[in-house]
Design an enzyme around this catalytic site. Sequence first.
Site, PDB file in Angstrom:
ATOM      1  N   GLY A 220      -1.820  -0.566   5.343  1.00 46.01           N
ATOM      2  CA  GLY A 220      -0.619   0.096   5.439  1.00 46.01           C
ATOM      3  C   GLY A 220       0.280  -0.233   4.131  1.00 46.01           C
TER       4      GLY A 220
ATOM      5  N   ARG B 236       3.776   2.745   2.665  1.00 47.51           N
ATOM      6  CA  ARG B 236       5.193   2.538   2.936  1.00 47.51           C
ATOM      7  C   ARG B 236       5.820   1.390   2.950  1.00 47.51           C
ATOM      8  NH1 ARG B 236       6.533   1.694   8.459  1.00 47.51           N
ATOM      9  NH2 ARG B 236       4.822   1.911   9.728  1.00 47.51           N
TER      10      ARG B 236
ATOM     11  N   ASP C 114      -7.926   4.084   9.835  1.00 48.52           N
ATOM     12  CA  ASP C 114      -7.286   3.094  11.018  1.00 48.52           C
ATOM     13  C   ASP C 114      -7.821   1.973  11.002  1.00 48.52           C
ATOM     14  OD1 ASP C 114      -6.572   2.312  13.390  1.00 48.52           O
ATOM     15  OD2 ASP C 114      -7.209   4.068  14.705  1.00 48.52           O
TER      16      ASP C 114
ATOM     17  N   TYR D 249       3.766  -8.405  20.942  1.00 49.21           N
ATOM     18  CA  TYR D 249       3.850  -8.278  19.426  1.00 49.21           C
ATOM     19  C   TYR D 249       3.844  -9.724  19.105  1.00 49.21           C
ATOM     20  CZ  TYR D 249       5.865  -7.603  14.726  1.00 49.21           C
ATOM     21  OH  TYR D 249       6.130  -7.710  13.641  1.00 49.21           O
TER      22      TYR D 249
ATOM     23  N   ALA E  13       2.864 -12.401  20.570  1.00 41.06           N
ATOM     24  CA  ALA E  13       1.558 -13.065  20.756  1.00 41.06           C
ATOM     25  C   ALA E  13       0.740 -12.763  19.678  1.00 41.06           C
ATOM     26  CB  ALA E  13       1.042 -12.750  21.973  1.00 41.06           C
ATOM     27  N   ALA E  14       0.621 -11.529  19.227  1.00 40.17           N
ATOM     28  CA  ALA E  14      -0.568 -10.693  18.448  1.00 40.17           C
ATOM     29  C   ALA E  14      -0.079 -11.561  17.179  1.00 40.17           C
ATOM     30  CB  ALA E  14      -0.428  -9.430  18.131  1.00 40.17           C
ATOM     31  N   LYS E  15       0.985 -11.618  16.397  1.00 41.31           N
ATOM     32  CA  LYS E  15       1.529 -12.145  15.311  1.00 41.31           C
ATOM     33  C   LYS E  15       1.216 -13.576  15.259  1.00 41.31           C
ATOM     34  CE  LYS E  15       2.880  -8.451  12.970  1.00 41.31           C
ATOM     35  NZ  LYS E  15       1.797  -8.042  11.786  1.00 41.31           N
TER      36      LYS E  15
ATOM     37  N   ILE F 244      12.953  -6.503   9.631  1.00 38.21           N
ATOM     38  CA  ILE F 244      12.880  -5.696   8.388  1.00 38.21           C
ATOM     39  C   ILE F 244      13.058  -4.136   9.003  1.00 38.21           C
ATOM     40  CG2 ILE F 244      11.783  -4.586   6.459  1.00 38.21           C
ATOM     41  CD1 ILE F 244      11.938  -7.767   6.326  1.00 38.21           C
TER      42      ILE F 244
END
Length: 195
Positions: free
Chosen positions: A11, A14, A62, A155, A157-159, A188
């Site tokens: 990523g 950007r 990806d 989100y 939970a994933a983080k 952000i």
Amino acid sequence: MMKGKIAIVTGGARDIGRQASLKLAAAGAKVCVNYFGNKEQADETIRMIKDAGGDAIAVYGDMTKATDVNALVAACVAAYGNTIHILVNVAGGLLGRKILADLDEEFWDAVMNVNLKSVYLVTRSVAPHMTDGGSIVNFSSQAARDGGGGGASAYAAAKGAVLTFTRGMAKELGPKGIRVNCISPGMINTTDRKS
């Protein structure tokens, strides 16, 4: 400071990823900038690095797909050599907000894939190319600690899992001289996910 070091930033075209790519290049690292969906932003990031005297390549992929991850690592190795010194796992995103009643399995899987599976896949692919002194920096979120805002439970939970994975990798890779750390920014203002 980082002259001769090789870095991968997922990523990296950007927002936070671009800034990480620019800072690494400014410190002397050769940077493999991963992007997904927006080649123009990736090209602009590479131009910015090269205009400042740095060295970088852009690699599409990806990061939720093992084949793309392995292709990214292969491209970096082909360009700069077999040792990768730095990995910054930035790729990820909120993707949207859904309360539990609307939180379908497809959306859950997509959020887990982009935020957690990507970190696992890239770390797994890069680690064999790291040596003593290597460094992995994962991006989590404040949401990992406070559960996130409304509709952000998937989100968060994933983080949160990224935090735990980071701790596990620090224990596993630390004895090999590879540091594994995590950054958990607050809110952000970023652009859309497609890079």
